[in-house]
Design an enzyme around this catalytic site. Structure first.
Site, PDB file in Angstrom:
ATOM      1  N   HIS A   1      30.268  47.136 121.543  1.00 54.87           N
ATOM      2  CA  HIS A   1      30.798  47.255 122.907  1.00 54.87           C
ATOM      3  C   HIS A   1      32.077  47.933 123.062  1.00 54.87           C
ATOM      4  CE1 HIS A   1      31.208  44.892 127.051  1.00 54.87           C
ATOM      5  NE2 HIS A   1      32.362  45.484 126.790  1.00 54.87           N
ATOM      6  N   GLU A   2      32.891  47.591 122.274  1.00 55.96           N
ATOM      7  CA  GLU A   2      34.166  48.421 122.274  1.00 55.96           C
ATOM      8  C   GLU A   2      33.891  49.867 121.854  1.00 55.96           C
ATOM      9  OE1 GLU A   2      36.246  46.803 123.728  1.00 55.96           O
ATOM     10  OE2 GLU A   2      35.204  44.775 123.303  1.00 55.96           O
TER      11      GLU A   2
ATOM     12  N   CYS B   1      31.916  41.882 130.830  1.00 59.49           N
ATOM     13  CA  CYS B   1      32.821  42.619 130.455  1.00 59.49           C
ATOM     14  C   CYS B   1      34.143  42.459 131.436  1.00 59.49           C
ATOM     15  CB  CYS B   1      32.359  44.178 130.307  1.00 59.49           C
ATOM     16  SG  CYS B   1      33.832  45.421 129.897  1.00 59.49           S
TER      17      CYS B   1
ATOM     18  N   HIS C   1      32.927  51.593 124.878  1.00 58.94           N
ATOM     19  CA  HIS C   1      34.159  52.094 125.827  1.00 58.94           C
ATOM     20  C   HIS C   1      34.983  53.278 125.224  1.00 58.94           C
ATOM     21  CE1 HIS C   1      34.284  48.838 128.449  1.00 58.94           C
ATOM     22  NE2 HIS C   1      34.491  47.945 127.629  1.00 58.94           N
TER      23      HIS C   1
END
Lengths: 178, 166
Positions: free
Chosen positions: B139-140, B97, B143
């Site tokens: 994954h996003e 990342c 965040h």
């Protein structure tokens, strides 16, 4: 700042990490790097400790032992004078080895890795009891200085594995960027 | 358009849940454009979430076109307020990342997902996907929940040092 390697090994029980690190915290030391694991019922820790210039090996040893007197820990502290900066990194691969337990599996495989400049970053072995016999497993993460030798290394590993009567595979441990 | 600075681990904005975007304004459109430009100009990057560029709002951009692990591909995705509707078939992949440049880690995530959100034109969009696009979405979205891959790591031996991001 001074740096030390501290190793401590002892029969596993509650609170080993808490007490050893409390002793280091009392001395205002930082844990720069560490690995800790339970090995066949023994808790083993290896730490790189950073602290004030006036700290010495004896002082750290005594602080840890006074906190852990009843834990039967074998403690060792060694000063490391300079930071090591030997560049042994490269493309990363995972090597898996398993087969019927016998002497020489680790030595035999790692000899081939060393000959190909594959540097071991991490290694763990386990023995699995399967009724009549024991199966030995080993997983390593290695960095290959020159990934052009991969095919040659793979062939050499397969050859050595056959001699040892074990199975060996190597694969890329590339990460995926997100 | 501009290339934005990417915040790294330790920055508080990466550890808090992002605010929902109720109205997509011209500022959001500019932000999305800048995030897209930042993503495409960073080698290896396939996605950026707004908190990674210091904006705690629920928006990410993602494009996994051409990646070797991509199967279903929706091209460039710009999504506000994403929600995971279904997630199944977990697999472990080693992730890196931009906001955690010195580490990679083995992370278990679903490889089949359905995600709902709002696109740049304010329309609801439902994305059903798999493989690497599913991983990118998760994954996003993490965040936007204030989670880094380290929060999802498979165990203490699943975190690895590396010299730098690519």
């Amino acid at each position: 700042m001074s740096r030390f390697v501290l190793t401590a090994v002892g029969p596993d029980s509650y609170g080993i990490v808490a007490r050893v690190t409390a002793a280091l915290s009392d001395l205002t030391c930082n844990l720069a790097d560490s690995r800790m694991s339970n090995l066949s019922g023994h808790f083993a820790m290896i730490l790189v400790v950073e602290g004030a210039n006036e700290l010495d090996e004896r002082g750290i040893y005594n602080a840890v032992q006074s906190r852990c007197s009843e834990l039967s820990l074998l403690v060792d502290v060694k000063r490391i004078d300079e930071e090591v900066d030997n560049d042994l990194d490269g493309e990363r691969f995972v090597v898996s080895v398993y087969g019927t337990d016998r002497p020489g599996i680790v030595a035999g495989i790692c000899d081939v890795l060393a000959a190909h400049h594959a540097n071991i970053f991490d290694l763990a072995t386990r023995v699995i009891e399967t009724g009549a016999s024991s199966v030995y497993t080993m997983v390593l993460e290695v960095a290959l200085r020159d990934s052009a030798v991969l095919a040659e290394l793979e062939e050499a590993l397969t050859h050595r594995a056959k001699e040892l009567g074990v199975t060996c595979s190597i694969r890329s441990s590339d990460s995926e960027e997100l | 358009m501009a290339i934005l600075k990417v915040d790294e681990i330790g920055s508080p904005v990466l550890s808090v849940a992002a605010r929902r975007v109720d109205q997509i304004t011209p500022r959001h459109k500019r932000l999305a454009e800048d995030m897209i430009e930042t993503m495409y100009s960073t080698p290896g990057s396939v996605g950026i979430a707004a908190p990674q560029v210091g904006v705690s709002e629920s928006l990410f951009v993602l494009d996994v076109s051409g990646h070797k692990k991509t199967n279903i591909c929706h091209g460039l995705i710009v999504l506000f307020n994403p929600q995971i509707l279904t997630a199944s078939d977990p697999v472990v992949i080693r992730e890196g990342c931009m906001s955690v440049p010195h580490l990679t880690g083995d992370v278990r995530r679903a490889s089949q997902v359905v995600v709902k959100g709002v696109n740049i034109d304010g329309e609801e969009q439902v994305i059903q996907t798999d493989a690497f696009e599913a991983r990118g979405l998760l994954h996003e979205i993490d965040h936007l929940l204030g989670k880094l891959f380290i929060d999802r790591i498979d165990g203490p031996h699943a975190l690895f040092k590396r010299k730098r991001y690519l």
